[in-house]
Write a protein that holds these residues in place. Structure first.
Motif, short mmCIF file in Angstrom:
data_model
loop_
_atom_site.label_atom_id
_atom_site.label_comp_id
_atom_site.label_asym_id
_atom_site.label_seq_id
_atom_site.Cartn_x
_atom_site.Cartn_y
_atom_site.Cartn_z
N GLN A 125 0.84 -1.21 0.00
CA GLN A 125 0.00 0.00 0.00
C GLN A 125 0.87 1.26 0.00
OE1 GLN A 125 -2.52 -0.86 3.45
NE2 GLN A 125 -4.26 -1.02 2.04
N GLU A 126 2.06 1.17 0.57
CA GLU A 126 2.93 2.34 0.67
C GLU A 126 3.91 2.47 -0.50
OE1 GLU A 126 4.82 2.64 4.46
OE2 GLU A 126 2.91 2.73 5.52
N ILE A 127 4.49 1.34 -0.94
CA ILE A 127 5.55 1.46 -1.96
C ILE A 127 5.27 0.68 -3.23
CG2 ILE A 127 7.31 1.87 -0.20
CD1 ILE A 127 8.34 -1.01 -0.78
N GLY A 128 4.19 -0.08 -3.28
CA GLY A 128 3.86 -0.82 -4.49
C GLY A 128 4.56 -2.16 -4.59
N SER A 129 4.81 -2.57 -5.81
CA SER A 129 5.27 -3.93 -6.09
C SER A 129 6.61 -4.32 -5.47
CB SER A 129 5.30 -4.18 -7.60
OG SER A 129 6.17 -3.27 -8.23
N ALA B 168 7.27 -4.56 -2.61
CA ALA B 168 6.92 -5.27 -1.38
C ALA B 168 7.12 -6.78 -1.51
CB ALA B 168 5.47 -4.97 -0.99
N ILE B 169 7.07 -7.30 -2.74
CA ILE B 169 7.22 -8.76 -2.90
C ILE B 169 8.63 -9.24 -2.54
CG2 ILE B 169 5.42 -8.83 -4.66
CD1 ILE B 169 7.68 -9.37 -6.73
N ILE B 170 9.58 -8.34 -2.47
CA ILE B 170 10.96 -8.73 -2.16
C ILE B 170 11.12 -9.09 -0.68
CG2 ILE B 170 13.36 -7.92 -2.12
CD1 ILE B 170 12.66 -6.23 -4.60
N SER B 171 10.27 -8.56 0.18
CA SER B 171 10.40 -8.79 1.62
C SER B 171 10.07 -10.23 1.99
CB SER B 171 9.49 -7.85 2.39
OG SER B 171 9.46 -8.23 3.75
N ARG B 172 10.93 -10.80 2.81
CA ARG B 172 10.66 -12.13 3.36
C ARG B 172 10.46 -12.04 4.87
NH1 ARG B 172 14.99 -16.08 1.59
NH2 ARG B 172 16.38 -14.39 2.16
N ALA B 173 9.77 -10.99 5.29
CA ALA B 173 9.43 -10.84 6.71
C ALA B 173 8.64 -12.07 7.13
CB ALA B 173 8.61 -9.58 6.93
N ALA C 70 10.49 0.19 7.51
CA ALA C 70 9.88 -1.14 7.62
C ALA C 70 9.72 -1.55 9.07
CB ALA C 70 10.72 -2.17 6.86
N VAL C 71 10.72 -1.26 9.88
CA VAL C 71 10.67 -1.58 11.31
C VAL C 71 9.51 -0.83 11.98
CG1 VAL C 71 11.87 -1.12 13.49
CG2 VAL C 71 13.05 -2.30 11.63
N ARG C 72 9.38 0.45 11.69
CA ARG C 72 8.29 1.23 12.28
C ARG C 72 6.93 0.66 11.88
NH1 ARG C 72 7.98 5.79 14.83
NH2 ARG C 72 10.06 6.51 14.24
#
Length: 170
Positions: free
Chosen positions: A118-122, A124-129, A148-150
């Motif tokens: 919602q904040e940065i777009g596509s 986001a798929i790179i994150s493996r949180a 990202a931490v916040r």
């Protein structure tokens, strides 16, 4: 007899959680670790106790060692690791953490990526949180950026950490 709601569960949750914060980075120092400092400040602002803080290299053996250390400490109820969740060659936090999880909280990573989208777009798929349970402790693994931490802390971790710990101790 009515089933308790999630609001009632949260009201019964402990208000003070013992936490370990681990930053995985090959380049940060304790003075430049703004993400680790932010996690600790947000925990303290909510009345939680930071039992331990570590800044380590993004090396699976070091990450696993810190998780084991946390699990051996009865004061640690929650672990937050930041950094190493991307796909770069040196990003190995996900593999180290995922291999130790006894139960996965898939919703954490899914919702984190949705909020990030919602904040940065596509990208986001790179994150493996990811998040889950290790030896009776709740563990969260977030990207290392301060933003990202916040997002993870304010939108997901802090609102649910007491509830999660309560569920683990039932």
């Amino acid at each position: 007899m009515a089933t308790p709601t999630h609001h009632e569960h949260k009201q019964q949750a402990p208000k003070r959680i013992g936490c370990m914060v681990v930053t995985c980075s090959d380049s940060r120092t304790p003075d430049t670790d703004s993400s680790g400092q932010l996690i600790m400040r947000l925990f303290k602002d909510q009345g939680h106790e930071v039992v331990a803080y570590h800044l380590i290299k993004d090396e699976p053996s070091q990450i696993r060692s810190k998780i084991e250390e946390a699990c051996a400490n009865p004061e640690v109820q929650a672990i937050v690791i930041n950094g190493g969740t991307g796909i770069a060659r040196r990003d190995s936090t996900f593999e180290a953490v995922d291999g130790m999880l006894e139960k996965r909280l898939d919703g954490f990573g899914e919702i984190f990526r949705f909020l990030t989208y919602q904040e940065i777009g596509s990208p986001a798929i790179i994150s493996r949180a990811t998040a889950g349970i290790v030896k009776g402790r709740v563990l969260f693994s977030t990207p290392g950026s301060e933003h990202a931490v916040r997002l993870a802390m304010e939108k997901l971790i802090l609102p649910e950490i007491g509830h999660l710990v309560r569920e683990l101790t039932k």
